[in-house]
Every structure is written in structure tokens, then in C-alpha cells.
Design an enzyme around this catalytic site. Structure first.
Site, PDB file in Angstrom:
ATOM      1  N   CYS A 129       0.818  -1.219   0.000  1.00  0.00           N
ATOM      2  CA  CYS A 129       0.000   0.000   0.000  1.00  0.00           C
ATOM      3  C   CYS A 129       0.847   1.262   0.000  1.00  0.00           C
ATOM      4  O   CYS A 129       0.561   2.220  -0.744  1.00  0.00           O
ATOM      5  CB  CYS A 129      -0.958  -0.009   1.187  1.00  0.00           C
ATOM      6  SG  CYS A 129      -0.173  -0.388   2.771  1.00  0.00           S
ATOM      7  N   HIS A 165      -3.168   6.443   4.587  1.00  0.00           N
ATOM      8  CA  HIS A 165      -1.756   6.686   4.850  1.00  0.00           C
ATOM      9  C   HIS A 165      -1.351   8.086   4.374  1.00  0.00           C
ATOM     10  O   HIS A 165      -1.920   8.620   3.413  1.00  0.00           O
ATOM     11  CB  HIS A 165      -0.881   5.678   4.103  1.00  0.00           C
ATOM     12  CG  HIS A 165      -0.934   4.293   4.627  1.00  0.00           C
ATOM     13  ND1 HIS A 165      -1.569   3.936   5.791  1.00  0.00           N
ATOM     14  CD2 HIS A 165      -0.407   3.125   4.115  1.00  0.00           C
ATOM     15  CE1 HIS A 165      -1.434   2.623   5.989  1.00  0.00           C
ATOM     16  NE2 HIS A 165      -0.733   2.120   4.989  1.00  0.00           N
TER      17      HIS A 165
END
EC number: 1.2.1.11
Length: 374
Positions: free
Chosen positions: A169, A282
């Protein structure tokens, strides 16, 4: 673990930021369910990413003739609703892949290593979200906006199975912003600091962050089952194992995966990965050093026209990307675009990037890969 029914019972930590979409009426026929479309399977359907697979499939009207919901023996027999049809979760077995064209895997590396090759033997194309095959030279590691050519020889309908790996990711979110600049001026060195959400450790970690927050506010000791230390109101080095070289596994994933995706073994990459008490998106601070000069205005224009990227870079209002703004969104946001003052001649830039870890960092990227197979 996330609830099984996307339409009705999804746990609120996964759904609270979702934009409201009108439900199709029970009599509505979804265009995604088509007789001449591929058959698909979702492996790990009861996890956070598995649930997001279903959400993205529906959002993008991905065409399918049938869909299998696969999970562990523990979850087998549960019922879930998807696009107004009820399905029974089946236990994952080798026979699960008979007649399946595309299998979306997000059940952990050990499951992928065991069942991925089995699926391939049965003619299934596997899109794997784990780290099991990412560095295998025979397996393409793909971000569709970045290196679609890596999987150009893999298509459904040939009867030949294959594995395509979804990158980590953090790598996906970083390279969505860095690659357009790399194509213009060639990155020779990249320094990344990540600020990673609970979702990267799964649905249970998201639940624990929510639980700990309540406990700490109420003056009770926090429950620490997923992480070995308090997560709420705290940050700490990423919980991945630390290697002999001092880097943790998450940091080395970014180093190795960037080199493979950019097909450049000489690119210098270093990363520091930190876990922060954010639910599902994130953030990353990225410093780029270029072979050729690149000024910030040109970089900003490049990023504004990059697919899957949105620029949020308002210095006057001090408005830049935040995890909350990108949660449940497809695009990766980039801002704080500025020259690196430590380098002469416009040879470096600093940028700040945010992206939804479950969506573009996992499920959306996998579905985009699947779309390229059609």
C-alpha cells in the site's frame, strides 16, 4: 472483523466516512451481472480488504457472470448480501477455483503461497494483495497508472492461469505521485517517511484503535492485542519485523518494490515507516532528487494532469492533503510541492502524499488490474 453484509451491517469504523449512495431497488438489474462476463472469486472476503473488494466491484460495475465468496473454515456458512443477492461464504479449497477466471486474494501471504499456484493450475488468473509473490521475477508487480505494460501478455479467455501481484500500500500511494515526476526528470534518489493508518494491519487493528481511544479517554488501561503497545494518542515505528540492516520489512518493501516497478535496480530509495493513530488512510513525506532539473511549477502542472492524482496545494489557506480528506476516495492527493533548498539547480522536490490504504492502496488497485484483464 468486518461485518459480512455491505448493504446493511458493515461496522461503522469502515463505513462512517463513506459518501451516501442511493441503494438500487430490489428489482434493479445491475449491469455488472452479465452472462458473458468472467467468473470471479474473492478470497478473504470477510476481511477489511475483502469487503472493500466487493465495494469497489460494485462501484465500478465490474462485469461478472458469477462470484464466489471464499474465506477460512471458521467463516464458512455465513451469509452476505452483495448487489441485492445473498451469498453463502464457502470454505477455501483447491476445488474453489474450478471454473473461476479471476481470483482476488487478500487473505495473507501463507494462504496466497498455498492456494495461488493451485488456482493458476486450474486456469485462474490471481490478483494477489499479499507480499507472497511481489519479488518473484516471473510475477508482474503492477500499478495500472504506472506500469501497465508489465502485465500486457496476461488476459482471461486463454485458459492459462497467472499471478499478478498488488504492490504494498505504501509503495502504491508513493509511486502514484512520484512516477509522473520520474518520467519527466528521472528520480535518482527518493527519501520517504510514512505515517501509516490502522487499516494496514487489518480490521482487528482498526477495532483496537477505536477501543483504545475510548479506554484512554475513560482513564482505563488500553487493550493491546494487535500491537504490543498503546496505539491511541501515540505513534511508533511500524510493527513489521526489524531486519539485521536496521530497516524493518515494511521499509524494505518500498525499496525493493520501487526498483522492480520502475525497472531500475540503481534507483536509491530509503524509507522510515511509522504507525500513526489514523483509521484508514496513509500519509507520506517524499523527497525526490532528479537527474534533470524540475521546478515546482512544472511539477505541479504534471501532477494536476496525472491519472488518479489530485493536487491539494493551497499555501495561502495552508490547505494540503489529509488522511480524512482521502478516506474512501479513489484518488491519491499530493501537496506541499516545493523545491528542496538543500539541492542546487532545481534538482530536488519535496511533496506530501495521502491515499486511502484500503482502497487505492489495496482493493481499488487490484480491481483496476482485473479490469485490464478483460
Amino acid at each position: 472483523m468486518a461485518s459480512l453484509s455491505l448493504q446493511h451491517n458493515t461496522h461503522h469504523f469502515l463505513s462512517r466516512a463513506l459518501p451516501s449512495r442511493p441503494k438500487p431497488k430490489p428489482t434493479c438489474v445491475r449491469m455488472s451481472l452479465q452472462q458473458d462476463a468472467p467468473s470471479i472469486a474473492v478470497v478473504g472476503v470477510t476481511g477489511a480488504v475483502g469487503q472493500e473488494f466487493l465495494s469497489v466491484l460494485s462501484d465500478r460495475d465490474f462485469p461478472y457472470s458469477s462470484i464466489k465468496m471464499l474465506a477460512s473454515k471458521r467463516s464458512a456458512g455465513r451469509r452476505l448480501t452483495f448487489e441485492n443477492n445473498e451469498y453463502v461464504v464457502e470454505e477455501l479449497t483447491p476445488e474453489s477455483f474450478d471454473g473461476v477466471d479471476i481470483a482476488l486474494f487478500s487473505a495473507g501471504g501463507s494462504i496466497s503461497k498455498k492456494f495461488g499456484p493451485i488456482a493458476v493450475e486450474r486456469g485462474t488468473i490471481v490478483v494477489d494483495n499479499s507480499s507472497a509473490f511481489r519479488m518473484d521475477e516471473k510475477v508482474p508487480l503492477v500499478i495500472p497508472e504506472v506500469n501497465p505494460e508489465a502485465m500486457e501478455n496476461i488476459k482471461i479467455g486463454t485458459g492459462k492461469g497467472a499471478i499478478i501481484a498488488n504492490p504494498n500500500c505504501s509503495t502504491i500511494i508513493c509511486l502514484m505521485a512520484a512516477t509522473p515526476l520520474h518520467k519527466k526528470a528521472k528520480v535518482v534518489r527518493m527519501v520517504v517517511s510514512t505515517y501509516q493508518a490502522a487499516s494496514g494491519a487489518g480490521a482487528a487493528a482498526m477495532e483496537e484503535l477505536e477501543l483504545q481511544t475510548r479506554e484512554v479517554l475513560e482513564g482505563r488501561p488500553p487493550t493491546c492485542k494487535i500491537f504490543n503497545q498503546q496505539y491511541a494518542f501515540n505513534i511508533f515505528s511500524h510493527n513489521a519485523s526489524v531486519l539485521p540492516n536496521g530497516y524493518n520489512e515494511e521499509e524494505m518493501k518500498m525499496v525493493k518494490e520501487t526498483r522492480k516497478i520502475w525497472n531500475d535496480k540503481d534507483i536509491k530509495v530509503t524509507a522510515t515507516c511509522i504507525r500513526v493513530p489514523v483509521m484508514r488512510a496513509h500519509a507520506e513525506s517524499v523527497n525526490l532528487q532528479f537527474e534533470s532539473p524540475l521546478d515546482e511549477d512544472t511539477a505541479r502542472d504534471i501532477l494536476k494532469n496525472a491519472p488518479g492524482v489530485v493536487v491539494i496545494d493551497d499555501r495561502e489557506s495552508n490547505h494540503f492533503p489529509t488522511p480524512l480528506e482521502v478516506s474512501n476516495k479513489d484518488d491519491v492527493a499530493v501537496g506541499r510541492i516545493r523545491q528542496d533548498l538543500s539541492l542546487d539547480g532545481n534538482q530536488g522536490l519535496d511533496i506530501f502524499v495521502c491515499g486511502d490504504q484500503i482502497r487505492k492502496g489495496a482493493a481499488l488497485n487490484a480491481i483496476q488490474i482485473a479490469e485490464m484483464l478483460l
